[in-house]
Design an enzyme around this catalytic site. Structure first.
Site, PDB file in Angstrom:
ATOM      1  N   LEU A   1      -0.062 -25.580 -36.188  1.00  0.00           N
ATOM      2  CA  LEU A   1       0.171 -24.961 -37.503  1.00  0.00           C
ATOM      3  C   LEU A   1       1.650 -24.851 -37.834  1.00  0.00           C
ATOM      4  O   LEU A   1       2.098 -23.831 -38.369  1.00  0.00           O
ATOM      5  CB  LEU A   1      -0.499 -23.589 -37.574  1.00  0.00           C
ATOM      6  CG  LEU A   1      -2.025 -23.613 -37.530  1.00  0.00           C
ATOM      7  CD1 LEU A   1      -2.580 -22.219 -37.274  1.00  0.00           C
ATOM      8  CD2 LEU A   1      -2.598 -24.160 -38.838  1.00  0.00           C
TER       9      LEU A   1
ATOM     10  N   GLY B   1     -10.245 -39.213 -37.113  1.00  0.00           N
ATOM     11  CA  GLY B   1     -10.276 -40.677 -37.164  1.00  0.00           C
ATOM     12  C   GLY B   1     -11.692 -41.218 -37.149  1.00  0.00           C
ATOM     13  O   GLY B   1     -12.670 -40.463 -37.207  1.00  0.00           O
TER      14      GLY B   1
ATOM     15  N   CYS C   1      -8.685 -24.019 -37.664  1.00  0.00           N
ATOM     16  CA  CYS C   1      -7.730 -24.737 -36.807  1.00  0.00           C
ATOM     17  C   CYS C   1      -8.195 -24.674 -35.353  1.00  0.00           C
ATOM     18  O   CYS C   1      -8.454 -23.587 -34.828  1.00  0.00           O
ATOM     19  CB  CYS C   1      -6.332 -24.152 -36.913  1.00  0.00           C
ATOM     20  SG  CYS C   1      -5.209 -24.900 -35.716  1.00  0.00           S
TER      21      CYS C   1
ATOM     22  N   ASN D   1      -7.951 -22.414 -44.558  1.00  0.00           N
ATOM     23  CA  ASN D   1      -8.150 -23.077 -43.261  1.00  0.00           C
ATOM     24  C   ASN D   1      -8.733 -22.040 -42.314  1.00  0.00           C
ATOM     25  O   ASN D   1      -8.018 -21.200 -41.775  1.00  0.00           O
ATOM     26  CB  ASN D   1      -6.822 -23.649 -42.739  1.00  0.00           C
ATOM     27  CG  ASN D   1      -6.997 -24.381 -41.413  1.00  0.00           C
ATOM     28  OD1 ASN D   1      -8.100 -24.372 -40.841  1.00  0.00           O
ATOM     29  ND2 ASN D   1      -5.936 -24.995 -40.921  1.00  0.00           N
TER      30      ASN D   1
HETATM   31  C1  DHB Z   1      -4.075 -28.199 -36.573  1.00  0.00           C
HETATM   32  C2  DHB Z   1      -4.746 -27.511 -37.548  1.00  0.00           C
HETATM   33  C3  DHB Z   1      -5.979 -27.974 -37.954  1.00  0.00           C
HETATM   34  O1  DHB Z   1      -6.707 -27.335 -38.905  1.00  0.00           O
HETATM   35  C4  DHB Z   1      -6.510 -29.119 -37.374  1.00  0.00           C
HETATM   36  O2  DHB Z   1      -7.704 -29.560 -37.757  1.00  0.00           O
HETATM   37  C5  DHB Z   1      -5.831 -29.781 -36.382  1.00  0.00           C
HETATM   38  C6  DHB Z   1      -4.600 -29.316 -35.998  1.00  0.00           C
HETATM   39  C7  DHB Z   1      -2.782 -27.688 -36.071  1.00  0.00           C
HETATM   40  O3  DHB Z   1      -1.935 -27.276 -36.858  1.00  0.00           O
HETATM   41  O4  DHB Z   1      -2.602 -27.684 -34.850  1.00  0.00           O
END
Ligand code: DHB
Length: 305
Positions: free
Chosen positions: A74, A219, A130, A127
């Protein structure tokens, strides 16, 4: 611009159904412009947090045959500087912007949403998913229908912008989570965030390739899961969906559309093929539409449920 690719989403009309998803490019206004110049219809910011974050130590990305792992952690300039870049972008481009925000509780999400509300961005994305900050923040919010409900509801009460909830594929049952988002007033969903996390190993160094060890997987390898989840949710829940996960060709984009997506995200393919991938995908969608005699992508029927 091509009339066959015009698309409507949440009451607005766009020139291209392709979306730059959150976190793929850096946060500068010029990167966002690059995406539009090269064929994206809408751009999403990095996920912005209250304070700037440096993110994880590199390497933070690792490619493999099926796609890519990433553990950015992030990294972002924080909401205030992030929104300045958006305003700069908006001075030169009319293209719509989704501001993605990340927090760990409803109060922080509300604080961020209030700031986005004052910006010229069109949409707000939460989000909730993550995969790379378990150590810091624990299990992603998108794993809990209750937490998704509370956060979406709190944000909806705070902002007048349409709210898009970005959900995680890393759950046993996604329908109750999508239903919670809908009950709480979400205007749209974005599916899917990265899968996993997963790991790759440098055998000579005898250690994981990513410094963070684990990273979210994206991917071509995630496309079948994205299609399945989008299809299932589209058949049960009446919310528009931004479909993302492994799209790198016009065929992939049409599959996303048929599964139930209203807009189509292209992320990892940019890392692999460069920003021009947007134009290539657009051309390939147009070829499909011409071949199949559709005057618009919007007239291509979704799969039956
Ligand atoms: C990160 C955040 C995400 O929402 C994701 O799918 C992959 C990586 C990150 O910032 O690490």
């Amino acid at each position: 611009m091509h009339k066959r690719l015009k698309i409507k989403f949440l009451g607005l009309e766009f020139d291209s159904p392709l979306v730059l998803p959150a976190g793929v490019m850096d946060m500068s206004f010029s990167s966002l412009q690059e995406a539009i110049i090269n064929g994206a219809g809408i751009v999403t910011s990095k996920s912005l947090t209250i304070e700037p974050r440096a993110g994880h130590q590199g390497p933070v990305v690792a490619e493999f045959e099926g796609g890519m792992l990433n553990a950015m952690g992030l990294c972002n300039p924080g909401i205030d500087d992030g929104l300045k870049e958006i305003e700069q972008f908006k001075k030169n481009f009319a293209a719509p912007v989704i501001v993605s925000i990340f927090a760990t509780n409803a109060n922080d999400f509300m604080q961020l949403a209030k700031k986005v509300d004052l910006s010229s961005a069109e949409f707000l994305e939460l989000n909730l998913s993550c995969p790379n900050v378990f150590d810091e923040f624990g299990i992603p919010l998108a794993a809990s229908p209750q937490q998704v409900f509370e956060i979406v509801k709190a944000v909806k009460e705070t902002t007048s912008k349409p709210v898009i909830a970005k959900l995680s594929p890393n759950v046993h049952a996604i329908i109750p989570i999508a239903e919670s988002a809908q009950k709480a007033g979400a205007d749209a969903l974005c599916l899917i965030n990265t899968l996993g996390p997963g790991m790759l190993i440098d055998t000579r160094m005898r250690k994981p390739i990513l410094t963070n060890k684990f990273g979210g997987m994206s991917g071509p390898c995630v496309k079948p899961i994205a299609l399945k989840l989008i299809y299932e949710i589209h058949s049960k829940i009446e919310l528009p969906i931004i479909g993302t996960g492994g799209v790198q060709s016009g065929e992939d984009a049409v599959e996303m559309w048929m599964a139930g997506a209203s807009l189509i995200g292209v992320g990892t393919a940019i890392q692999h093929y460069g920003i021009n991938i947007f134009s290539k995908i657009k051309q390939e969608i147009i070829l499909f539409l011409e071949e199949q005699n559709y005057d618009s992508l919007m007239n291509v029927p979704k799969l039956e449920s």
